[in-house]
Design a protein around this motif. Structure first.
Motif, PDB file in Angstrom:
ATOM      1  N   UNK A 166      32.029  20.738   7.036  1.00 44.53           N
ATOM      2  CA  UNK A 166      30.603  20.578   7.299  1.00 44.53           C
ATOM      3  C   UNK A 166      30.105  19.198   6.915  1.00 44.53           C
ATOM      4  N   UNK A 167      29.101  18.722   7.602  1.00 40.88           N
ATOM      5  CA  UNK A 167      28.528  17.405   7.338  1.00 40.88           C
ATOM      6  C   UNK A 167      27.047  17.564   7.030  1.00 40.88           C
ATOM      7  N   UNK A 168      26.639  17.109   5.867  1.00 41.69           N
ATOM      8  CA  UNK A 168      25.266  17.270   5.411  1.00 41.69           C
ATOM      9  C   UNK A 168      24.403  16.054   5.762  1.00 41.69           C
ATOM     10  N   UNK A 169      24.994  14.870   5.730  1.00 45.91           N
ATOM     11  CA  UNK A 169      24.206  13.633   5.822  1.00 45.91           C
ATOM     12  C   UNK A 169      25.026  12.561   6.525  1.00 45.91           C
ATOM     13  N   UNK A 170      24.368  11.835   7.448  1.00 42.41           N
ATOM     14  CA  UNK A 170      24.988  10.668   8.095  1.00 42.41           C
ATOM     15  C   UNK A 170      23.939   9.565   8.197  1.00 42.41           C
ATOM     16  N   UNK A 171      24.353   8.352   7.913  1.00 37.93           N
ATOM     17  CA  UNK A 171      23.476   7.202   8.083  1.00 37.93           C
ATOM     18  C   UNK A 171      24.261   6.045   8.685  1.00 37.93           C
ATOM     19  N   UNK A 172      23.713   5.453   9.738  1.00 39.10           N
ATOM     20  CA  UNK A 172      24.280   4.271  10.357  1.00 39.10           C
ATOM     21  C   UNK A 172      23.364   3.095  10.068  1.00 39.10           C
ATOM     22  N   UNK A 173      23.936   1.972   9.639  1.00 33.50           N
ATOM     23  CA  UNK A 173      23.109   0.821   9.292  1.00 33.50           C
ATOM     24  C   UNK A 173      23.850  -0.465   9.639  1.00 33.50           C
ATOM     25  N   UNK A 174      23.098  -1.514   9.927  1.00 37.84           N
ATOM     26  CA  UNK A 174      23.666  -2.792  10.352  1.00 37.84           C
ATOM     27  C   UNK A 174      23.096  -3.923   9.506  1.00 37.84           C
ATOM     28  N   UNK A 175      23.885  -5.013   9.417  1.00 32.54           N
ATOM     29  CA  UNK A 175      23.394  -6.254   8.809  1.00 32.54           C
ATOM     30  C   UNK A 175      24.204  -7.419   9.387  1.00 32.54           C
ATOM     31  N   UNK A 176      23.661  -8.633   9.330  1.00 36.02           N
ATOM     32  CA  UNK A 176      24.398  -9.797   9.827  1.00 36.02           C
ATOM     33  C   UNK A 176      25.654 -10.038   9.000  1.00 36.02           C
ATOM     34  N   UNK A 177      26.686 -10.589   9.674  1.00 34.16           N
ATOM     35  CA  UNK A 177      27.910 -10.938   8.969  1.00 34.16           C
ATOM     36  C   UNK A 177      27.635 -12.072   7.967  1.00 34.16           C
TER      37      UNK A 177
END
Length: 280
Positions: free
Chosen positions: A269-280
């Motif tokens: 089971x999966x409770x939480x997912x977060x996708x995030x980006x930032x510059x290299x």
């Protein structure tokens, strides 16, 4: 000042900075352009130039208006929270994003799943404009149009954080994350993988897949619309529609099809997912 008497005297990659003092020329060969600058030739002078929206000498560039992303917020010394940004080239008004300062700081949150209160079975226009709530611990899709501008103003990396029902944490990092414009169906470009999952669950989504929704079928599967329950960059037609579908139906199982990989299974089971980006 930057001096460029002729091209042969100076580094072609802007790694040499020279100053003149009373007919004496001093050069530093260990300089780098600011993160918000590019090295190019203008009017026969090659040096670091600040990009649009920034001012300075190219070695140090300062934002002239609202921050362009959460990395700009981070460099100003701010902490986690909701901030107003204006990506370079964005023709609309400034808008709010959630900035996450963990794992090195400067992350702009583009997606988050915390419970099933917000449906991710949405139309093309909903995914284009974004939906959910910008804030801490809120379900969110930031919007494909925003992603296009944000991922084309600078080279960005992607981090995906995953928590299962036993509160075990996984992460997947990609050294490039870029989304094309709407005329190209917000096509995905994804770089190399690192992480602690033991397997790259986005492996079947890195081949230039178009974004699909239930009302805009771009997945190339001839007999099925993979996006009936969620918008995503679905895999090309060999086998199933995905190796990971992080926008899938939320029921402690976000439709992650893991192909019997033991390190992370749908049974946990999966409770939480977060996708995030930032510059290299």
């Amino acid at each position: 000042m930057f001096l460029q008497a002729n091209k042969s005297q100076f580094s072609s990659d802007c790694s040499e900075h020279c100053t003149c003092d009373e007919e004496s020329l001093t050069c530093d060969r260990n300089v780098r352009c600011d993160t918000n600058a590019i090295c190019e030739e203008r009017n026969s002078v090659r040096k670091c130039y600040c990009i649009e929206g920034y001012i300075g000498d190219g070695l140090s560039c300062t934002r002239t208006g609202p921050p362009s992303d959460c990395y700009d917020v981070f460099t100003s010394g701010r902490s986690d929270g909701v901030y107003t940004i204006l990506p370079i080239g964005w023709t609309g008004s400034p808008f709010e994003v959630y900035c996450n300062m963990s794992h090195g700081g400067g992350w702009t949150v583009l997606q988050r799943r915390v419970d099933g209160s917000v449906s991710f079975r949405r139309s093309w226009d909903d995914y284009k404009e974004g939906f959910g709530t910008v804030g801490s611990n809120q379900n969110l899709w930031l919007g494909n149009e925003i992603l296009y501008y944000m991922t084309n103003q600078r080279i960005n990396t992607l981090r995906i954080d995953i928590v299962n029902e036993n509160l075990f944490n996984w992460f997947m990092n990609y050294d490039l994350f870029r989304v094309d414009n709407e005329s190209n169906n917000y096509r995905l470009e994804l770089g190399s993988f690192t992480g602690n999952t033991g397997y790259d669950y986005m492996v079947r989504h890195r081949g230039g897949q178009d974004f699909s929704t239930y009302d805009r079928d771009n997945d190339e599967h001839p007999d099925v619309n993979c996006a009936l329950n969620a918008g995503w960059w679905y895999a090309r037609p060999f086998g199933s529609c995905w190796s990971a579908n992080l926008n899938g139906i939320y029921n402690f199982n976000l439709s992650l099809n893991l192909h019997n990989v033991d390190t992370l299974t749908t049974h946990s089971g999966l409770r939480y997912i977060q996708m995030k980006i930032r510059p290299m």
